[in-house]
Design an enzyme around this catalytic site. Structure first.
Site, short mmCIF file in Angstrom:
data_model
loop_
_atom_site.label_atom_id
_atom_site.label_comp_id
_atom_site.label_asym_id
_atom_site.label_seq_id
_atom_site.Cartn_x
_atom_site.Cartn_y
_atom_site.Cartn_z
N TRP A 63 43.17 36.78 41.91
CA TRP A 63 43.11 35.44 41.34
C TRP A 63 44.50 34.87 41.12
O TRP A 63 44.74 33.68 41.34
CB TRP A 63 42.33 35.46 40.02
CG TRP A 63 42.40 34.13 39.32
CD1 TRP A 63 41.55 33.08 39.48
CD2 TRP A 63 43.40 33.71 38.39
NE1 TRP A 63 41.97 32.03 38.70
CE2 TRP A 63 43.09 32.40 38.02
CE3 TRP A 63 44.52 34.33 37.83
CZ2 TRP A 63 43.86 31.67 37.12
CZ3 TRP A 63 45.30 33.61 36.93
CH2 TRP A 63 44.97 32.29 36.58
N ASN A 64 45.42 35.70 40.69
CA ASN A 64 46.79 35.24 40.48
C ASN A 64 47.49 35.21 41.84
O ASN A 64 48.02 36.22 42.30
CB ASN A 64 47.52 36.15 39.50
CG ASN A 64 48.86 35.59 39.08
OD1 ASN A 64 49.50 34.86 39.81
ND2 ASN A 64 49.29 35.96 37.89
N ASP A 65 47.50 34.05 42.46
CA ASP A 65 48.09 33.92 43.79
C ASP A 65 49.57 34.26 43.82
O ASP A 65 50.15 34.41 44.89
CB ASP A 65 47.90 32.48 44.31
CG ASP A 65 46.45 32.17 44.64
OD1 ASP A 65 45.78 33.05 45.21
OD2 ASP A 65 45.99 31.07 44.33
N CYS A 66 50.18 34.34 42.66
CA CYS A 66 51.62 34.58 42.60
C CYS A 66 51.98 36.04 42.32
O CYS A 66 53.16 36.36 42.18
CB CYS A 66 52.25 33.69 41.54
SG CYS A 66 52.08 31.93 41.91
N ASN A 119 52.28 38.91 44.19
CA ASN A 119 52.31 39.22 45.63
C ASN A 119 52.94 40.59 45.82
O ASN A 119 54.13 40.72 46.10
CB ASN A 119 53.10 38.15 46.38
CG ASN A 119 52.73 36.74 45.93
OD1 ASN A 119 53.57 36.03 45.40
ND2 ASN A 119 51.48 36.36 46.09
#
Length: 821
Positions: free
Chosen positions: A493-496, A498
């Protein structure tokens, strides 16, 4: 209060927010829309977007000029003469104050359900403009009413103004060597037609019409504004004289010039219509280089009088009345009732229609619809128009891959996945179960599971939707890491976050770049909790369908995931966030920074993992201790103070902003739901009220900045330079999660397969409240008596008869329910 004097107030009777200061720091045109046709109008957004039957159309609007903010758009200029001791003086003003910024004698802006009404008064003249999109029409109405409140006859000059977008939003900003040579218009009577590129591959054009005779016009921006002028002082307006210019290339606009005489007390209406037309390929022209205007004239005829416009506006209001009466609560708390009954549901519908694909924050057109985003948005919308939710589920599932993975985003026009982004966000498949289960519980429509749905929209690849759900679950099971926890892929969910990017190159995308050749190993506790929650839903669905063997198979997988979280995902006081590529803990007390994250606390407490061992209670206590501040709960704590190569984008933000310890309103409700499931009503309400716009408006609106009637995506966290400052309003999953949280977990009215489950979780101070809920073809009036309890239903009666358990059995008709806690 000082803040309320500056920003405005609510008019609950008319479901409007009233602004009395034109210098409000947020867009002055409201989002507009309806079931079949949704239009985004935001003065800062640039561009103008139409959705019809999920098709995306770029329509004529204004250019993407966002510096300085809030310039460009639609304007009405009024030229008047003011008589004083020094003689007559010409004044130029706007009903909405901008762009001339002439001080007004009175200003009011009312944002309502799919409309905005702006009223300004100056020198004895009142100008009121109503903006709305009629139901099932490809146009926007701008009804301008001019009234002379003075004792003398007024002779006014009125200039309208619209700037056309050159159709393709992205190239509109880039390809000037082509764009400045393509502009074309036609003028016929009081209608200005925008036909740029219509002669070639386009079969669509736009028009701007007014229902009165005009005394002039302009269609070339430079001629109208002047080479060195701005919107605040266009040459034509300042001289009070149109140029009758024809755009040939450059930047086409549409401006009508109308001379108006008003006797004392007299008022006149002017209906301006901004429309969009598509013609069949073989019916594009009525003569060489003359566009076929038949459909445009027919549309104009439907809205060419005040009476027709008023009727269309009444229909729009009736439409929203019907939508907002599906769920209505009366608690005696106006701030809560207002948000639940009106603004939260309104934002849910806007967000459902646009996802994150068309807004100022996504640069006008952005990325398309999100797989994850759209499934989450369903829970805020499914009770309003279930058939549209059903179609959205089919569209989403059609972008899935045969292995259960899926495109992260897709375009609403083609409904195909975005190749530029691709897939690999490993939380995405679980959300299909989340959205589908919500739809079936609301509607009782199990037939959707038998729909034949393709993979990657490829004909011949169709399998049932249920099979799509199955492979979604299997995708998680087949992609486990060294600790038997779900692999994170590109991100969850947290696209950041990575964990497989490993980039020092500023030209690489954090989210789509994987610089690890030997394969991914990073694991996510957030996906683990999500898998348990959706896995339980999947198991219950299988049992409901009589698929016992499949239910048993998946229950074993859910149990195994719970044990993996207990063994490898617990840090002593809270749940870990992840393991990185090297197997090192993220979100642990062992870490130098970002020792605790909100996402895994939310999902693992929602999954009730380890509740019997005290893990849920400890996790929730840690959220209060480390994440909570006066504006909500931050995403992580302490904030990252430096870039961490192994973590990616999350550590690239300054402290307190976005994913680096900002208050992501989207995931605060996850912890609130965890609190509700744990029976901690006081804490749940405390967290909820901190990000509820009506409570924020009362305390911190000057600091918060964004509209006080909708949730924003992010509020600057306690480590930020300006804690409490909001950003990215409107198009955020926060809307659906806030609705889902308050309607189903705090107020406790939960749709279920066989009826409505009653399970509130309330603060001790809660008093009796009533929810009127339309559910399928039944209507329930549910009155709840808390008696000081935070959790637990003591008794329920349905139409005077005692109900065993907490589920009100579904049956058609009207029913009265009494609930004692």
């Amino acid at each position: 209060m000082e803040q309320q004097k500056r920003y405005g107030h609510f008019d609950d009777q008319h479901r409007e927010y009233v602004i009395t200061d034109p210098q409000t720091p947020w867009p002055w045109i409201n989002y507009l829309g309806n079931e079949d046709f949704f239009s985004l109008i935001s003065n800062t957004a640039g561009g103008y977007s139409f959705y019809k039957d999920a098709k995306f159309r770029r329509i004529t609007r204004y250019r993407y000029n966002n510096v300085p903010m809030d310039n460009g758009g639609r304007y009405f200029y009024i030229v008047d003469k003011e008589t004083g001791s020094q003689g007559d003086k010409t004044i130029v003003w706007n009903p909405g104050w901008k762009p001339c910024k002439t001080p007004l004698d009175f200003y009011e802006c009312r944002h309502g359900m799919s409309y905005t009404r702006i009223t300004g008064r100056k020198n004895g003249v009142e100008a009121s403009v109503l903006f709305f999109v009629p139901l099932k029409k490809w146009c926007e109405v701008q009804k301008l009413t001019l009234k002379n409140d003075s004792a003398e006859t007024k002779t006014l000059k009125l200039f309208s103004f619209e700037e056309w977008c050159l159709w393709n939003a992205a190239t509109d900003m880039e390809n000037f060597q082509r764009n400045f040579s393509t502009g074309e218009v036609e003028i016929e009577g009081s209608t200005i037609y925008h036909k740029t590129e219509y002669r070639e591959r386009r079969n669509h054009y736009a028009f701007y019409h007014v229902n009165t005779e005009i005394q002039g016009f302009d269609t070339d921006r430079e001629t109208f504004v002047g080479l060195y002028n701005e919107f605040a002082n266009p040459d034509a307006v300042m001289e009070g004289k149109p140029r009758n210019s024809h755009a040939h290339g450059w930047s086409p606009i549409a401006s009508h010039y109308i001379e108006v005489t008003l006797k004392p007390g007299e008022s006149k209406d002017f209906v301006f219509l901004l429309g969009y037309i598509e013609n069949e390929q073989d019916k594009k022209f009525e003569a060489p280089q003359v566009i076929n205007k038949q459909k445009a004239k027919a549309l104009i005829a439907e809205l060419d009088t005040t009476e027709k416009v008023d009727k269309a506006f009444a229909e729009l209001c009736e439409y929203w009345d019907a939508l907002l009466n599906i769920y209505k609560v009366r608690t005696g708390n106006d701030k809560l009732d207002r948000m639940v009954n009106i603004w939260n549901q309104y934002q849910c519908m806007v967000t459902f229609n646009f996802s994150r694909s068309a807004s100022f924050f996504e640069s006008g057109v952005g990325r398309g619809m999100g797989f994850r985003d759209s499934n989450q948005d369903l829970v805020g919308f499914v009770h309003q128009i279930p058939p549209r939710a059903r179609q959205r589920i089919i569209d989403i599932a059609s972008t899935q891959f045969p292995d259960g993975g899926c495109y992260h985003q897709y375009q609403p026009l083609t409904k195909r996945g975005n190749n530029d982004i691709g897939g690999g966000f490993n939380d995405d498949p679980c959300w299909l179960i989340f959205g589908t289960v919500a739809y079936i519980k609301e509607t009782g429509d199990f037939s959707i599971l038998d729909e034949m749905v393709p993979f990657d929209n490829q004909p011949g690849s169709e399998v049932t939707l249920f099979e799509h759900l199955k492979i979604s679950m299997d995708h998680v099971i087949k992609n486990l890491g060294p600790h038997m926890l779900p692999l994170i892929g590109r991100a969850d969910w947290n696209d950041c976050l990575n964990l497989n990017c490993f980039s020092w190159d500023p030209n690489e995308s954090f989210q789509t770049t994987e610089n690890v050749s030997e394969g991914t190993k990073a694991e996510s506790l957030m996906i683990a909790g999500l898998f348990v929650v959706t896995g339980k839903d999947y198991v219950a669905l299988c049992k409901k369908l009589g698929k016992t063997e499949e239910a048993e198979r998946m229950q074993k997988a859910v149990d195994a995931m719970i044990e993996a979280v207990k063994k490898h995902g617990w840090d002593g006081e809270w749940y870990l966030r992840a393991y990185d590529f090297y197997g090192r803990k993220i979100g642990s007390n062992e870490c130098e920074e970002a020792k605790i994250f909100i996402e895994s606390q939310g999902w693992c407490t929602m999954a009730e993992i380890g509740a019997e061992d005290g893990m849920v209670a400890k996790s929730l206590d840690s959220c209060k201790k480390y994440l909570e501040c006066e504006h909500g709960m931050v995403l992580n704590n302490p904030a990252f103070s430096k870039y961490i190569y192994e973590y990616g984008e999350i550590s690239s933000y300054p402290e307190g902003y976005k994913e680096n310890a900002g208050i992501f309103c989207h995931n605060n409700p996850w912890v609130i739901i965890g609190e509700c499931l744990a029976g901690r009503g006081n804490d749940a309400w405390s967290h909820y009220a901190k990000i509820l716009p009506s409570y924020v408006e009362e305390k911190y609106q000057t600091l918060h900045k964004v509209e006080p009637y909708v949730n924003c995506q992010m509020v600057a966290g306690k480590d930020a330079f300006k804690p409490g400052e909001g950003k990215n309003s409107w198009l955020t999953g926060t809307a659906a999660w806030m609705w889902y949280t308050v309607s189903e977990f705090i107020l406790g009215i939960k749709p279920d397969y066989d009826g409505i489950r009653i399970d509130p979780c309330l603060p001790e101070t809660a008093t009796d409240y009533t929810v009127n809920r339309k559910f399928r073809d039944a209507e329930y009036e549910i009155t709840i008596h808390p008696n000081g309890a935070q959790k637990g239903v003591k008794s329920i009666t349905l139409d005077g008869q005692k109900v065993d358990g907490t589920v009100i059995p579904y049956s058609a008709g009207k029913h009265t329910v009494e609930v004692t806690m």
